[in-house]
Design a protein around this motif. Structure first.
Motif, PDB file in Angstrom:
ATOM      1  N   SER A 237      23.814  43.989 -26.690  1.00 26.32           N
ATOM      2  CA  SER A 237      23.987  43.180 -27.902  1.00 26.32           C
ATOM      3  C   SER A 237      24.940  42.018 -27.647  1.00 26.32           C
ATOM      4  O   SER A 237      24.692  40.891 -28.086  1.00 26.32           O
ATOM      5  CB  SER A 237      24.514  44.046 -29.051  1.00 26.32           C
ATOM      6  N   LEU A 238      26.029  42.290 -26.938  1.00 26.63           N
ATOM      7  CA  LEU A 238      26.992  41.227 -26.608  1.00 26.63           C
ATOM      8  C   LEU A 238      26.345  40.144 -25.751  1.00 26.63           C
ATOM      9  O   LEU A 238      26.584  38.949 -25.954  1.00 26.63           O
ATOM     10  CB  LEU A 238      28.203  41.822 -25.882  1.00 26.63           C
ATOM     11  N   ILE A 241      24.077  38.062 -28.002  1.00 22.77           N
ATOM     12  CA  ILE A 241      24.884  37.185 -28.868  1.00 22.77           C
ATOM     13  C   ILE A 241      25.401  35.993 -28.076  1.00 22.77           C
ATOM     14  O   ILE A 241      25.357  34.850 -28.547  1.00 22.77           O
ATOM     15  CB  ILE A 241      26.061  37.973 -29.488  1.00 22.77           C
ATOM     16  N   LYS A 242      25.880  36.245 -26.861  1.00 28.41           N
ATOM     17  CA  LYS A 242      26.392  35.161 -26.011  1.00 28.41           C
ATOM     18  C   LYS A 242      25.266  34.190 -25.649  1.00 28.41           C
ATOM     19  O   LYS A 242      25.477  32.975 -25.574  1.00 28.41           O
ATOM     20  CB  LYS A 242      27.012  35.743 -24.741  1.00 28.41           C
ATOM     21  N   LEU A 246      26.004  32.140 -32.353  1.00 24.40           N
ATOM     22  CA  LEU A 246      26.097  32.719 -33.703  1.00 24.40           C
ATOM     23  C   LEU A 246      25.521  31.785 -34.759  1.00 24.40           C
ATOM     24  O   LEU A 246      25.930  31.820 -35.915  1.00 24.40           O
ATOM     25  CB  LEU A 246      27.557  33.053 -34.036  1.00 24.40           C
ATOM     26  N   ALA A 251      21.356  36.523 -34.315  1.00 23.69           N
ATOM     27  CA  ALA A 251      22.672  36.692 -33.692  1.00 23.69           C
ATOM     28  C   ALA A 251      23.595  37.501 -34.596  1.00 23.69           C
ATOM     29  O   ALA A 251      24.330  38.386 -34.136  1.00 23.69           O
ATOM     30  CB  ALA A 251      23.280  35.326 -33.385  1.00 23.69           C
ATOM     31  N   TRP A 252      23.557  37.210 -35.896  1.00 27.76           N
ATOM     32  CA  TRP A 252      24.379  37.964 -36.848  1.00 27.76           C
ATOM     33  C   TRP A 252      23.891  39.404 -36.965  1.00 27.76           C
ATOM     34  O   TRP A 252      24.686  40.324 -37.169  1.00 27.76           O
ATOM     35  CB  TRP A 252      24.375  37.276 -38.211  1.00 27.76           C
ATOM     36  N   TYR A 253      22.598  39.602 -36.813  1.00 31.55           N
ATOM     37  CA  TYR A 253      22.069  40.968 -36.820  1.00 31.55           C
ATOM     38  C   TYR A 253      22.673  41.778 -35.678  1.00 31.55           C
ATOM     39  O   TYR A 253      23.116  42.920 -35.871  1.00 31.55           O
ATOM     40  CB  TYR A 253      20.540  40.936 -36.686  1.00 31.55           C
ATOM     41  N   PHE A 254      22.700  41.195 -34.483  1.00 29.16           N
ATOM     42  CA  PHE A 254      23.267  41.906 -33.336  1.00 29.16           C
ATOM     43  C   PHE A 254      24.779  42.051 -33.468  1.00 29.16           C
ATOM     44  O   PHE A 254      25.346  43.054 -33.013  1.00 29.16           O
ATOM     45  CB  PHE A 254      22.907  41.185 -32.039  1.00 29.16           C
ATOM     46  N   ALA A 255      25.432  41.051 -34.076  1.00 32.96           N
ATOM     47  CA  ALA A 255      26.885  41.131 -34.266  1.00 32.96           C
ATOM     48  C   ALA A 255      27.245  42.277 -35.210  1.00 32.96           C
ATOM     49  O   ALA A 255      28.145  43.084 -34.919  1.00 32.96           O
ATOM     50  CB  ALA A 255      27.409  39.804 -34.803  1.00 32.96           C
ATOM     51  N   ILE A 256      26.557  42.370 -36.327  1.00 33.06           N
ATOM     52  CA  ILE A 256      26.808  43.467 -37.273  1.00 33.06           C
ATOM     53  C   ILE A 256      26.379  44.794 -36.652  1.00 33.06           C
ATOM     54  O   ILE A 256      26.988  45.842 -36.893  1.00 33.06           O
ATOM     55  CB  ILE A 256      26.062  43.220 -38.605  1.00 33.06           C
ATOM     56  N   LEU A 258      26.884  45.769 -33.755  1.00 36.45           N
ATOM     57  CA  LEU A 258      27.975  46.320 -32.960  1.00 36.45           C
ATOM     58  C   LEU A 258      28.747  47.371 -33.764  1.00 36.45           C
ATOM     59  O   LEU A 258      29.116  48.425 -33.238  1.00 36.45           O
ATOM     60  CB  LEU A 258      28.923  45.204 -32.504  1.00 36.45           C
TER      61      LEU A 258
END
Length: 307
Positions: A237-238, A241-242, A246, A251-256, A258
């Motif tokens: 996920s990181l 996102i990288k 964002l 990207a926000w889906y993968f951030a949340i 986490l």
């Protein structure tokens, strides 16, 4: 007169139960979700060049997806046929509803759906025909043999779930790092879900000869492996996102996500039965949210120019 009405009501109830039994046996709700996911991923992830109008009239893509749907429906039927004894213990309500329809009708439907899927596939090309012939054989072989083989059952289940997506990826020849890492993320999430399910059905699996890590080694070792998969999904996920930044909904889906993975690890450490059920439900829901995130992200990126 009243007796005739009561008889009609009983016949109607019986027919409705038969219909519901077939729907549950073929796992229509799971197939509906998978069909939705196939269309969303096909148009917004694999097919980045074609316009929406061109995609709508691309009957080859629709027929390939239809072959996938028919094969998945058939796979659900043959899976419940081999798992019916276990399902009577782990899924008593569904088994009770399915009992209104004789097993021979499920087998007739299985043969019909597979034959129809292969016929449609053959009209596209011999390669598509072979692709789905292999898919249908693997789903039968998984239900017949592999579902009881240690660890291979988890790998095969996840692989078969992702198989139709691989077909669409090959059809559109979309090979990118983004797709690669998203595929790894989905693979890990499905492995986590399937192995968590094994924790909940540990005793029934052991009774009916299904070899899983939970009943062959211990629930503790199974939980440790699941936590490792969660950590791997966290790292993937990181990376995603990288790679995409964002600025997008995905990207926000993968951030949340986490935080969802951290919660899942916490629940697995606590080792309460309710926590396992919660983990399973949350992760399934999170995959559904991922489909929605891809849909809205695709709509925004494709059609924002029109605003």
């Amino acid at each position: 007169m009243s007796q005739n009405i009561q008889k009609r009501h009983k016949n109607l109830a019986y027919r409705l139960n038969q219909l519901m039994g077939f729907i549950l046996g073929a796992r229509f709700f799971f197939v509906a979700l998978l069909t939705f996911a196939l269309y969303v991923s096909t148009f917004f992830l694999f097919n980045r060049e074609e316009s929406f109008r061109a995609f709508v009239f691309d009957y080859h893509a629709h027929l390939i997806i239809l072959c996938s749907v028919l094969s998945i429906l058939a796979g659900g039927i043959i899976n419940q046929f081999y798992d019916r004894e276990k399902d009577q213990v782990t899924k008593p309500f569904r088994s009770r509803i399915q009992s209104f329809l004789k097993q021979k009708y499920f087998l007739y439907a299985y043969i019909f759906l597979n034959a129809l899927g292969l016929t449609i596939a053959f009209t596209q090309s011999w390669r598509v025909f072979v692709f789905f012939l292999v898919y249908q054989f693997l789903m039968w072989f998984y239900s017949h043999k592999i579902s009881k083989v240690l660890f291979l059952n988890n790998l095969t289940f996840v692989g078969l779930t992702m198989y139709p997506f691989f077909g669409m990826l090959v059809y559109y020849r979309t090979f990118t790092l983004k797709v690669f890492f998203m595929a790894i993320f989905l693979f890990l999430m499905l492995m986590i879900i399937d192995m968590t399910k094994d924790l909940l059905t540990k005793n029934a699996d052991k009774v009916f000869g299904y070899k899983t890590i939970a009943n062959q080694f211990s629930s503790k070792i199974a939980r440790q492996i699941i936590i490792v998969f969660c950590l791997m999904a966290f790292v993937v996920s990181l990376i995603i996102i990288k790679g995409i930044g964002l600025q997008s909904i995905m990207a926000w889906y993968f951030a949340i996500g986490l935080f969802v993975l951290i919660l899942s690890i916490f629940w697995l450490f606590r080792n309460h039965k309710n926590d396992k059920v919660t983990t399973l439900s949350v992760l399934k829901l999170w995959i559904f949210f991922g489909i929605l995130a891809m849909l809205f992200d695709g709509i925004y990126s494709r059609f924002s120019w029109a605003i």
